[in-house]
Design a protein around this motif. Structure first.
Motif, PDB file in Angstrom:
ATOM      1  N   ALA A 140      -6.916   3.725   3.564  1.00  0.00           N
ATOM      2  CA  ALA A 140      -5.671   3.605   4.334  1.00  0.00           C
ATOM      3  C   ALA A 140      -5.834   2.488   5.347  1.00  0.00           C
ATOM      4  O   ALA A 140      -6.954   2.049   5.650  1.00  0.00           O
ATOM      5  CB  ALA A 140      -5.326   4.918   5.019  1.00  0.00           C
ATOM      6  N   CYS A 195      -5.466  11.554   1.437  1.00  0.00           N
ATOM      7  CA  CYS A 195      -4.673  10.658   2.292  1.00  0.00           C
ATOM      8  C   CYS A 195      -4.552  11.167   3.718  1.00  0.00           C
ATOM      9  O   CYS A 195      -4.532  10.374   4.666  1.00  0.00           O
ATOM     10  CB  CYS A 195      -3.282  10.463   1.682  1.00  0.00           C
ATOM     11  SG  CYS A 195      -3.270   9.392   0.226  1.00  0.00           S
ATOM     12  N   ASN A 232      -7.598  10.214   5.615  1.00  0.00           N
ATOM     13  CA  ASN A 232      -7.591   8.758   5.769  1.00  0.00           C
ATOM     14  C   ASN A 232      -6.598   8.317   6.840  1.00  0.00           C
ATOM     15  O   ASN A 232      -6.872   7.398   7.625  1.00  0.00           O
ATOM     16  CB  ASN A 232      -7.257   8.093   4.437  1.00  0.00           C
ATOM     17  CG  ASN A 232      -8.397   8.180   3.435  1.00  0.00           C
ATOM     18  OD1 ASN A 232      -9.529   8.459   3.803  1.00  0.00           O
ATOM     19  ND2 ASN A 232      -8.097   7.936   2.167  1.00  0.00           N
ATOM     20  N   THR A 242      -1.312   4.049   2.803  1.00  0.00           N
ATOM     21  CA  THR A 242      -2.477   4.468   2.033  1.00  0.00           C
ATOM     22  C   THR A 242      -2.367   3.984   0.591  1.00  0.00           C
ATOM     23  O   THR A 242      -1.287   3.661   0.106  1.00  0.00           O
ATOM     24  CB  THR A 242      -2.626   6.002   2.004  1.00  0.00           C
ATOM     25  OG1 THR A 242      -1.671   6.555   1.085  1.00  0.00           O
ATOM     26  CG2 THR A 242      -2.400   6.614   3.382  1.00  0.00           C
TER      27      THR A 242
END
Length: 778
Positions: A189, A293, A296, A356
Motif C-alpha cells: 500500500a 489490505c 497495510n 493498495t
C-alpha cells in the motif's frame, strides 16, 4: 496395465474458460467510426494493425513525430511516394489542429496515406511498423453525400509495442500534467496527500487486480478528528437506497462533507459494499499470517497520526462484487478490469489518501495472481471530461461517454444529464422540468436531442435481399423516401433490436435502431448467405433531433427549404422522409423524417455534426412564437408509455418473443421466410403471455419488474409504468399470462414483498390514449 480409450470422431473437448475481449497486456485496442480521427501515441517498433470492419470505407493514416511541426508519414515504415494532401473538412480535425498549432505547425500542410478506399472489403487489414515515436492518427472521413446516398464505416485498430521488458508499456497516456506518480507494488500500500482540486488516477496495470482506496479529510486530522469516506453517507447523499456494484458520483464523510468527485471510470464494476481484506478474514479460512489490505493501510497511515484498525472500510476499485438477490449474501468473482483500466477522481478538499494493490491470491478477485497498481496525481487545472467506458460487445475497444454535437446548446440550459449508451443526454431542463416539457409536447412543440440513436447504412446489390431475410416486415414494398418500423429477431423469435428502416436509393437503406447488435446480426447473415451487401456504421457523424408536438409542422414551414425534386413538407405522410436545407438553398442540409416516439405529430432531423448547433439555433428561433421548448428523456418516457410504445430492456428482452412483447403488429407472416418466423408462427398458435395495459385508481405507480398477482399467484410482471399527467392516474404496461389477459380483468401489482402491499389495477387496451394514432397521422 493398458486401458482402452474410446474417442468419438465428432467429440470436441470443451474449453476450460473463455475471456471475451480481454486485451493482452501488451496491446492497445481502439475503434474509429465514420467522421472521427483517432489519436494513438506509439513508440518506435510498435506494430499497428488496422482492420476495415465494415468495408467500403475510405481510411487515412498520418502521424506527427516528436521532432516535427506538421503531420506526415516520416515516422512510419512506408514506401516512398505514399503521401498526399489531407482533406481536413471530411472529419473532426480539431485535435489534430490543436496538436500541430502547439508545435508551431499548420494542418494545411498535413499529409497522409490513404490505406483503404470505397472498393475495400469488409475485414481487409493494413499493417504498418512505427519507425520512431509519434502521435498516430487513424481517420475515417465522412463523405458529403452521407445524408442522401448513405455511407459510413468503422475500423478496428490494434497496436502492439515492441517488447522491452518495460512494465509501464500498458499504462494509458496521461490525462494532463502529472504532478507525481508511482507504482504500488503487488501486496503493498502507499499513503499520500492530495490537495483540493487535484486529481488522482488509479490504474490497473495488468488487468483484473483490485485496489482498496481510503481518504481522510486533512483539516479534521489537524483538529485531532478522523473523518473518512463513509459508504452509508455517500449512498444516502447520492440518493441510492442500497449499495451497488459501481461508483457513486461523489463520496462523503461522516459529517456529510464531500471529499471526492468521480470524473472517469473505464470499468463500471467496483465494490462499494464491504471492508478492505483483513487478517481475521484470512484466518477464518485457514490462512493465518496472510498479508492483508487493512494492516497495510494502517501501517501507511501511521506517519500521519491516524490510529490503526483491524478492519478498514474502503472503496475497492475493480473488485467485482454484488448482492445475491436470492439470499442477500455478498458475492464476488473475477474483476472486469483490463490492462490500463482506471478511475480518476477530483479532490473536493485537502485529503490524506491510501491506495493498495490487494494481496488476495486465494479468491478469484485478482485472478489468483496479485499484480501492481499505478497512481498518478494531476495538477488542479487539469481538464478531465466526465465519462464512463461503454462497450457494445465485450471484444470491442472501450468508448468513453462523450458529448453530443448539440451539447454546446443543451448544456447552457441544464446540468441534468444521463448516459444513453455512450452519449450524455439531457434528463430535463432547468427552466421547465419534465412535467412542463411533457405538456409542451402535448399542446405546442418540443425539441429533443436523440443522438444516441444508432444508425447503419446497408448498401449493395443484395441489400434488399438481406433486409428481407433479417427483418419482420416486407421491405420489398418500401419505396424511396419512405420508411417503416420493423423488428430484428433471432431464431427463437426474441427481439434483438427494433428500429426504423428508410430507403434512400434502390440499393441503399438506412437502419436507425437502438443496438450495435443489429450490425453484427446483419453482417453474420450477409456472410452466411453469401450476399453482396455492406453494413456501414455512421457513428457520431449524423446527430439527430426530435421535433415533436402539434405545432411542429408550423415550425418546419419557417425553416425547411426543400427542392422540388424531393417530397414536400406538406405531402410527407407518417414514416415518409425528405431532404431539406435550413431556411434557404444555401443552408446546411438535413434529412427530415415524419417519425417520433411521443405519440404526437412529429418529425426527426438528421444532420451533419458540424451543422448541428446551427440547425438547433434555427429551429429554436423559428419556434419562439409556437411555444417550443427543449425536452429531456424524463418527459419522453411519460409520453412513450402513454402512447404504448415498447422499449428494449422493458417490453422486449431476451426471455420474451416479439408477440409476447406486444409487437405482433410488425410481424408479417405473409412473408414466406425471415429469421425467427418459424418460432413466432409456432408461438402464435399457442401464446402463453400477452402485453396489456393496466389502469390504477390512484397516482402511485409501480416500477419495472414489479410482480402482477391474482390472489397469491404471480401471473405477470410490470414492464413500464408512470403516473400519467393527462389521465390523472397511474398506468403501466405488463406482460401477463394469457389466461389473465382479458380486457376488464382485475389484477394487483405487488409492492414491498409483493404481498404486504397491493396496487389494484384493471386491464385496458394499449395504447392508453389515441388508439387509432390519429395525432401522428394528422
Amino acid at each position: 496395465m493398458l486401458r482402452a480409450v474410446l474417442i468419438l470422431p465428432d467429440s470436441v473437448e470443451p474449453e476450460r474458460r473463455r475471456y471475451r475481449g480481454m486485451t493482452p497486456p501488451n496491446r492497445a485496442k481502439a475503434d474509429v467510426h465514420c467522421g472521427e480521427a483517432m489519436r494513438l501515441p506509439v513508440a518506435d517498433g510498435t506494430v499497428v494493425s488496422i482492420a476495415n470492419v465494415d468495408g467500403c470505407s475510405s481510411v487515412w493514416l498520418t502521424a506527427l513525430s516528436e521532432d516535427r511541426r506538421n503531420f506526415g508519414l516520416d515516422a512510419l515504415e512506408l514506401p516512398e511516394g505514399s503521401s498526399s494532401r489531407l482533406d481536413l473538412t471530411a472529419f473532426d480535425s480539431r485535435e489534430m489542429t490543436e496538436l500541430a498549432a502547439s508545435r508551431g505547425g499548420q494542418n494545411a500542410q498535413a499529409h497522409a496515406m490513404r490505406i483503404f478506399d470505397e472498393a475495400s472489403g469488409a475485414g481487409d487489414v493494413f499493417v504498418v511498423r512505427v519507425a520512431r515515436r509519434a502521435e498516430l492518427f487513424v481517420i475515417v472521413p465522412a463523405t458529403a453525400e452521407l445524408l442522401t446516398l448513405g455511407g459510413g464505416g468503422r475500423v478496428a485498430v490494434t497496436a502492439r509495442p515492441r517488447s522491452r521488458g518495460n512494465r509501464d508499456q500498458n499504462l494509458p497516456e496521461p490525462l494532463g500534467k502529472v504532478v507525481d506518480e508511482w507504482r504500488v507494488e503487488r501486496c503493498t500500500a502507499k499513503a499520500y496527500e492530495l490537495r483540493k482540486d487535484q486529481f488522482v488516477q488509479i490504474i490497473d496495470v495488468e488487468g483484473q487486480q483490485c485496489s482498496d482506496f481510503m481518504a481522510l479529510r486533512a483539516d479534521a486530522l489537524d483538529a485531532g478528528v478522523e473523518r473518512h469516506i463513509d459508504s452509508t453517507v455517500s449512498r444516502t447523499m447520492t440518493r441510492s437506497a442500497y449499495p451497488m456494484p459501481g461508483l457513486f458520483d461523489k463520496f462523503f464523510d461522516q459529517d456529510m462533507r464531500p471529499l471526492l468527485a468521480v470524473r472517469r471510470d473505464t470499468v463500471g464494476r467496483h465494490d462499494t459494499f464491504a471492508l478492505a481484506c483483513t487478517a481475521r478474514g484470512y484466518e477464518e479460512r485457514g490462512f493465518p499470517g496472510h498479508l492483508n489490505c487493512s494492516d497495510n493501510i494502517s501501517a501507511e497511515f501511521e506517519p500521519f497520526g491516524i490510529l490503526p484498525r483491524k478492519a478498514w472500510p474502503a472503496i475497492n476499485f475493480f473488485f467485482n462484487s454484488w448482492i445475491d438477490c436470492a439470499d442477500n449474501r455478498l458475492v464476488s468473482d473475477e474483476a472486469w478490469s483490463r490492462p490500463g483500466d482506471h478511475v480518476a477522481m477530483q479532490a473536493l478538499t485537502d485529503l490524506v489518501c491510501v491506495t493498495t494493490a490487494c494481496p488476495d491470491d486465494v479468491d478469484p478477485i485478482n485472478g489468483w495472481n496479485p499484480t501492481d497498481i499505478h497512481v498518478r496525481i494531476y495538477e488542479e487545472d487539469t481538464r478531465i471530461s466526465r465519462s464512463v467506458a461503454w462497450r457494445a460487445h465485450p471484444e470491442d475497444a472501450a468508448r468513453l461517454t462523450k458529448r453530443s454535437a448539440f451539447h454546446a446548446r443543451t448544456s447552457r440550459l441544464t446540468n441534468s444529464f444521463h448516459v444513453a449508451r455512450d452519449v450524455w443526454m439531457p434528463a430535463h431542463f432547468d427552466a421547465t422540468g419534465a412535467i412542463e416539457e411533457y405538456w409542451a409536447c402535448r399542446t405546442a412543440a418540443t425539441l429533443q436531442d436523440m443522438s444516441s440513436l444508432r444508425k447503419f447504412d446497408i448498401v449493395g446489390p443484395d441489400a434488399l435481399e438481406l433486409l428481407q431475410h433479417c427483418l419482420t416486415r416486407d421491405v420489398s414494398r418500401l419505396s424511396r423516401h419512405r420508411g417503416l418500423y420493423a423488428l430484428m429477431c433471432d431464431d427463437r423469435g426474441s427481439v434483438l433490436d427494433d428500429g426504423t428502416l428508410f430507403r434512400l436509393e434502390d440499393t441503399a437503406f438506412r437502419w436507425c435502431c437502438g443496438s450495435e447488435n443489429s450490425a453484427l446480426h446483419l453482417r453474420e447473415w450477409a456472410e452466411q448467405l453469401g450476399l453482396n451487401a455492406r453494413i456501414l456504421s455512421i457513428g457520431d457523424s449524423m446527430p439527430n433531433l426530435a421535433l415533436q408536438g402539434p405545432r411542429s409542422r408550423d415550425i418546419l414551414r419557417a425553416v425547411a427549404f426543400i427542392q422540388p425534386h424531393c417530397p414536400a413538407l406538406e405531402n410527407l405522410r407518417w414514416f415518409g422522409f425528405t431532404v431539406a436545407r435550413l431556411k434557404n438553398r444555401d443552408g446546411p442540409m438535413f434529412m427530415l423524417s415524419r417519425t417520433g416516439f411521443t405519440g404526437e405529430l412529429g418529425y426527426e432531423i438528421f444532420c451533419g455534426r458540424r451543422d448541428a448547433c446551427e440547425i438547433w439555433d434555427g429551429i429554436m428561433e423559428a419556434g419562439q412564437g409556437h411555444g417550443l421548448v427543449p425536452m429531456g428523456g424524463e418527459a419522453l418516457n411519460l409520453l412513450r408509455i402513454e402512447a404504448g410504445f415498447m422499449l428494449a430492456g422493458a417490453e422486449f428482452c431476451p426471455d420474451s418473443d416479439a408477440l409476447e412483447s406486444g409487437l405482433g403488429f410488425v410481424v408479417d407472416f405473409r412473408k414466406p421466410d425471415f429469421v425467427g418466423r418459424r418460432a413466432l408462427a409456432r408461438n402464435a398458435s399457442a401464446p402463453r403471455r400477452k402485453l396489456v395495459g393496466l389502469r390504477f385508481g390512484g397516482n402511485e405507480a409501480p416500477v419495472h419488474g414489479d410482480c402482477v398477482f391474482v390472489g397469491r399467484e404471480r401471473v405477470g410482471v410490470v414492464t413500464s409504468a408512470c403516473s400519467s399527467p393527462q389521465l390523472g392516474h397511474a398506468i403501466a404496461m405488463a406482460r401477463v399470462a394469457v389466461e389473465n389477459a382479458e380486457k376488464g380483468s382485475r389484477l394487483e401489482v405487488g409492492k414491498l414483498d409483493g404481498h404486504m402491499k397491493r396496487l389494484p389495477a384493471i386491464i385496458v387496451d394499449l395504447p392508453f390514449m389515441d388508439p387509432m394514432r390519429e395525432k401522428v397521422r394528422a
